[in-house]
Write an enzyme that holds these catalytic residues in place. Sequence first.
Site, PDB file in Angstrom:
ATOM      1  N   ASN A   8       0.866  -1.164  -0.262  1.00  0.00           N
ATOM      2  CA  ASN A   8      -0.136   0.028  -0.129  1.00  0.00           C
ATOM      3  C   ASN A   8       0.792   1.170   0.017  1.00  0.00           C
ATOM      4  O   ASN A   8       1.609   1.547   0.906  1.00  0.00           O
ATOM      5  CB  ASN A   8      -0.831  -0.044   1.539  1.00  0.00           C
ATOM      6  CG  ASN A   8      -1.712   1.121   1.415  1.00  0.00           C
ATOM      7  OD1 ASN A   8      -1.763   2.056   0.431  1.00  0.00           O
ATOM      8  ND2 ASN A   8      -2.497   1.349   2.583  1.00  0.00           N
ATOM      9  N   LYS A  10       0.002   4.189  -0.236  1.00  0.00           N
ATOM     10  CA  LYS A  10      -0.747   5.531   0.214  1.00  0.00           C
ATOM     11  C   LYS A  10      -0.561   6.695  -0.751  1.00  0.00           C
ATOM     12  O   LYS A  10      -0.260   6.737  -2.084  1.00  0.00           O
ATOM     13  CB  LYS A  10      -0.104   5.669   1.612  1.00  0.00           C
ATOM     14  CG  LYS A  10      -0.399   4.361   2.493  1.00  0.00           C
ATOM     15  CD  LYS A  10      -0.208   4.578   3.745  1.00  0.00           C
ATOM     16  CE  LYS A  10      -0.311   3.378   4.555  1.00  0.00           C
ATOM     17  NZ  LYS A  10      -0.415   3.431   5.988  1.00  0.00           N
ATOM     18  N   HIS A  96      -9.891   0.757   4.889  1.00  0.00           N
ATOM     19  CA  HIS A  96      -8.654   0.912   5.290  1.00  0.00           C
ATOM     20  C   HIS A  96      -8.909   2.054   6.352  1.00  0.00           C
ATOM     21  O   HIS A  96      -9.579   2.703   6.141  1.00  0.00           O
ATOM     22  CB  HIS A  96      -7.472   1.617   4.388  1.00  0.00           C
ATOM     23  CG  HIS A  96      -6.147   1.549   4.869  1.00  0.00           C
ATOM     24  ND1 HIS A  96      -5.867   2.700   5.660  1.00  0.00           N
ATOM     25  CD2 HIS A  96      -5.290   0.767   4.927  1.00  0.00           C
ATOM     26  CE1 HIS A  96      -4.624   2.401   6.092  1.00  0.00           C
ATOM     27  NE2 HIS A  96      -4.127   1.219   5.566  1.00  0.00           N
ATOM     28  N   GLU A  98      -7.277   4.247   7.569  1.00  0.00           N
ATOM     29  CA  GLU A  98      -7.015   6.087   7.169  1.00  0.00           C
ATOM     30  C   GLU A  98      -8.266   6.434   6.394  1.00  0.00           C
ATOM     31  O   GLU A  98      -8.598   7.559   6.934  1.00  0.00           O
ATOM     32  CB  GLU A  98      -5.612   6.188   6.442  1.00  0.00           C
ATOM     33  CG  GLU A  98      -4.673   5.957   7.298  1.00  0.00           C
ATOM     34  CD  GLU A  98      -3.275   5.204   6.618  1.00  0.00           C
ATOM     35  OE1 GLU A  98      -3.322   5.519   5.373  1.00  0.00           O
ATOM     36  OE2 GLU A  98      -2.370   4.952   7.238  1.00  0.00           O
ATOM     37  N   GLU A 166      -5.878  -5.200  10.055  1.00  0.00           N
ATOM     38  CA  GLU A 166      -4.890  -4.275  10.294  1.00  0.00           C
ATOM     39  C   GLU A 166      -5.394  -3.412  11.780  1.00  0.00           C
ATOM     40  O   GLU A 166      -5.877  -2.610  11.804  1.00  0.00           O
ATOM     41  CB  GLU A 166      -4.994  -3.293   9.245  1.00  0.00           C
ATOM     42  CG  GLU A 166      -4.609  -3.989   8.040  1.00  0.00           C
ATOM     43  CD  GLU A 166      -3.959  -2.860   6.977  1.00  0.00           C
ATOM     44  OE1 GLU A 166      -2.764  -3.001   6.604  1.00  0.00           O
ATOM     45  OE2 GLU A 166      -4.658  -1.955   6.812  1.00  0.00           O
ATOM     46  N   GLY A 172       1.567   2.293  10.772  1.00  0.00           N
ATOM     47  CA  GLY A 172       2.520   3.287  10.574  1.00  0.00           C
ATOM     48  C   GLY A 172       3.148   3.848  11.820  1.00  0.00           C
ATOM     49  O   GLY A 172       3.795   4.759  12.082  1.00  0.00           O
ATOM     50  N   SER A 210       2.864  -2.026  10.649  1.00  0.00           N
ATOM     51  CA  SER A 210       4.155  -2.165  10.725  1.00  0.00           C
ATOM     52  C   SER A 210       4.974  -3.569  10.450  1.00  0.00           C
ATOM     53  O   SER A 210       6.033  -3.873  11.017  1.00  0.00           O
ATOM     54  CB  SER A 210       4.582  -1.728  12.379  1.00  0.00           C
ATOM     55  OG  SER A 210       3.819  -0.388  12.538  1.00  0.00           O
TER      56      SER A 210
END
Length: 246
Positions: A8, A10, A96, A98, A166, A172, A210
């Site tokens: 990904n 991003k 996701h 985010e 996730e 992150g 991570s």
Amino acid sequence: MKKIIAANWKTYKTWEQAQASTQELINLLPQDIFADRDVILFPSPVLLKIVAETVRKSRIACGAQNFYPVEEGAFTGETGMAQLRDMGCTHVLVGHSERRHILHEEEQLIAQKVHFALRSGLTPVLCIGETLTERKQGQVEAVLARQLQSALAQDKDASRLIVAYEPVWAIGTGEVAGPNEILAAHASIRQWLEKNLPTGANIPVLYGGSVKPENCSQILLLDNVNGVLVGGASLESEIFSKIVFA
Ligand code: PGA
């Protein structure tokens, strides 16, 4: 089950960087690696065309990080399904964290996206996961079940589906979930899938948060972990290729 290694990217990379990284990855991966690995790149929408064109003669797939659940229409700033197909996408990320937390994407829209992707012939990668507060309150299993239930309410016959666990607190942050946390979450996802979907035993469940070359081999060996979804460590092809080889 073949392991799926997904990147990904991003909101990173320019056109030239995306082309160079993709070509570098193709050069780094020998043909025989694809006997045990499926590799999917998820670049930002403006890079989809160059990435999809670059991977066309390789066995790497290209997917979108987002789309709006329509073929086309008046939806300013969004990307429709006809455009994704035209660019050569085969997969799409949905839900996701985010997008859930920064873009305030609601469970109803996530369900619409899963449904539309399945109907349109793309494979949705449904991302689910708990926040740190939810984990501290002992709600991991309930949150995962709720997110699966709401995203798949209309698609209980889905066979072409990938789920990615996730945990929000691991994305992150450099703080990867521990083996027991991953095992427990993946077992509860598998149980839900088997109970609710006829093909539930065959749906790949990826871990994300991570993942790095140093921790991926251990993660990939865990029960019910069928691959990984990698953010930060996917940006440099040499580092990402180590995860594909793990
Ligand atoms: P990370 O991101 O690997 O940088 O934690 C994972 C993701 O957002 O899918």
